[in-house]
Design a protein around this motif. Structure first.
Motif, short mmCIF file in Angstrom:
data_model
loop_
_atom_site.label_atom_id
_atom_site.label_comp_id
_atom_site.label_asym_id
_atom_site.label_seq_id
_atom_site.Cartn_x
_atom_site.Cartn_y
_atom_site.Cartn_z
N VAL A 1 13.65 54.39 66.46
CA VAL A 1 14.62 54.14 67.62
C VAL A 1 15.86 53.57 67.49
O VAL A 1 15.74 52.49 67.24
N VAL A 2 16.66 54.63 68.03
CA VAL A 2 17.94 53.75 67.57
C VAL A 2 19.00 53.17 68.87
O VAL A 2 18.77 53.77 69.77
N GLN A 3 19.69 52.31 68.90
CA GLN A 3 20.17 52.26 70.14
C GLN A 3 21.67 52.26 69.35
O GLN A 3 22.32 51.47 68.28
N VAL A 4 22.21 52.71 70.45
CA VAL A 4 24.26 53.25 69.97
C VAL A 4 24.78 51.82 70.44
O VAL A 4 24.49 51.18 71.07
N ILE A 5 25.54 51.40 69.80
CA ILE A 5 26.57 50.23 69.85
C ILE A 5 28.07 50.76 69.87
O ILE A 5 28.25 51.00 69.17
N THR A 6 27.96 51.14 71.40
CA THR A 6 29.25 50.96 71.55
C THR A 6 30.71 50.51 71.95
O THR A 6 32.18 50.36 71.15
N ASN A 7 30.56 49.10 71.77
CA ASN A 7 31.56 48.16 72.11
C ASN A 7 31.49 47.66 70.92
O ASN A 7 29.90 46.64 70.51
N THR A 8 32.40 47.49 69.83
CA THR A 8 32.33 47.24 68.54
C THR A 8 32.33 45.27 68.81
O THR A 8 32.04 44.95 67.45
N ALA A 9 32.77 44.67 69.53
CA ALA A 9 33.26 42.92 70.02
C ALA A 9 32.22 42.76 69.82
O ALA A 9 31.49 41.24 70.30
N LYS A 10 31.15 43.53 70.58
CA LYS A 10 29.58 42.61 70.64
C LYS A 10 28.87 42.11 69.13
O LYS A 10 28.26 41.03 69.71
N LEU A 11 29.10 43.22 68.32
CA LEU A 11 28.64 42.81 67.12
C LEU A 11 29.27 41.49 65.99
O LEU A 11 28.48 41.13 65.98
N LYS A 12 30.49 40.75 66.65
CA LYS A 12 31.45 39.40 66.23
C LYS A 12 30.10 37.97 67.12
O LYS A 12 29.99 37.48 66.52
N ARG A 13 29.06 38.56 68.24
CA ARG A 13 28.47 38.43 68.76
C ARG A 13 26.82 37.81 67.87
O ARG A 13 26.63 36.87 68.52
N LEU A 14 26.69 38.62 68.33
CA LEU A 14 25.29 38.77 67.16
C LEU A 14 25.04 37.38 65.82
O LEU A 14 25.92 37.28 65.10
N SER A 15 23.95 37.41 66.14
CA SER A 15 23.34 36.21 64.65
C SER A 15 23.64 37.05 63.54
O SER A 15 23.37 38.31 63.22
N LYS A 16 23.11 36.15 62.99
CA LYS A 16 23.10 36.73 61.62
C LYS A 16 22.04 37.65 60.79
O LYS A 16 22.62 38.56 60.35
N LYS A 17 20.60 37.19 61.60
CA LYS A 17 19.35 38.07 61.48
C LYS A 17 20.02 39.02 62.09
O LYS A 17 19.75 40.60 61.33
N GLN A 18 20.26 38.95 62.84
CA GLN A 18 20.72 40.41 63.76
C GLN A 18 21.89 41.83 63.42
O GLN A 18 21.78 42.62 63.23
N ARG A 19 22.54 40.98 62.42
CA ARG A 19 23.38 41.52 62.13
C ARG A 19 22.82 42.49 60.58
O ARG A 19 23.23 43.67 59.82
N LYS A 20 21.76 41.31 60.31
CA LYS A 20 21.62 41.84 59.32
C LYS A 20 20.39 43.36 59.21
O LYS A 20 20.75 44.94 58.30
N ASN A 21 20.10 43.72 60.58
CA ASN A 21 19.87 44.62 60.82
C ASN A 21 19.85 45.94 60.97
O ASN A 21 19.73 46.91 61.44
N ILE A 22 21.28 45.34 61.13
CA ILE A 22 22.20 46.79 62.07
C ILE A 22 22.53 47.83 60.47
O ILE A 22 23.18 47.08 59.13
N ARG A 23 22.39 49.44 61.10
CA ARG A 23 22.47 50.16 59.72
C ARG A 23 24.15 51.63 60.78
O ARG A 23 23.75 51.50 60.80
N LYS A 24 24.65 50.99 59.88
CA LYS A 24 25.73 52.87 60.11
C LYS A 24 25.33 54.29 59.36
O LYS A 24 24.59 53.55 58.72
N GLN A 25 24.73 54.88 60.42
CA GLN A 25 24.42 56.31 60.56
C GLN A 25 25.97 57.50 60.30
O GLN A 25 26.80 57.03 61.10
#
Length: 110
Positions: free
Chosen positions: A86-110
């Motif tokens: 189940v994939v959730q597309v992040i359109t607003n890239t500014a939200k990435l900066k607000r994520l915690s380190k653990k959450q950033r590790k789970n993000i994958r580019k496709q």
């Protein structure tokens, strides 16, 4: 003539056979074998080696096939897992900066 007494030898060496004479022993095989015999043995040895080689090649081929099957199965499993995600597309890239380190590790580019 009195028959020899069958029992324990006087020396106490029970493992030694009685009455062994050189004439009663079987002689050694001749050191020289015939040419035909040698050729026949050589052919038998060669045939045996070829058969061994065939068995080894067959075993190697089976191992290779099994390894390929396992690899294909693993790849298919990975692809199916990706499809089922189940994939959730992040359109607003500014939200990435607000994520915690653990959450950033789970993000994958496709």
């Amino acid at each position: 003539m009195v028959a020899a007494k069958k029992g324990r030898p006087k020396s106490g060496r029970w493992w030694k056979a009685e009455g062994k004479r050189k004439s009663s022993l079987i002689g050694d095989k001749p050191l020289h074998t015939s040419w035909r015999k040698r050729v026949k043995q050589r052919e038998e040895k060669k045939a045996l080696k070829e058969y061994e080689q065939q068995l080894k090649e067959e075993l190697q081929r089976q191992k290779e096939e099994k390894r390929k099957r396992i690899e294909e199965h693993r790849k298919r499993k990975e692809e199916n897992e990706r499809k089922a995600e189940v994939v959730q597309v992040i359109t607003n890239t500014a939200k990435l900066k607000r994520l915690s380190k653990k959450q950033r590790k789970n993000i994958r580019k496709q």
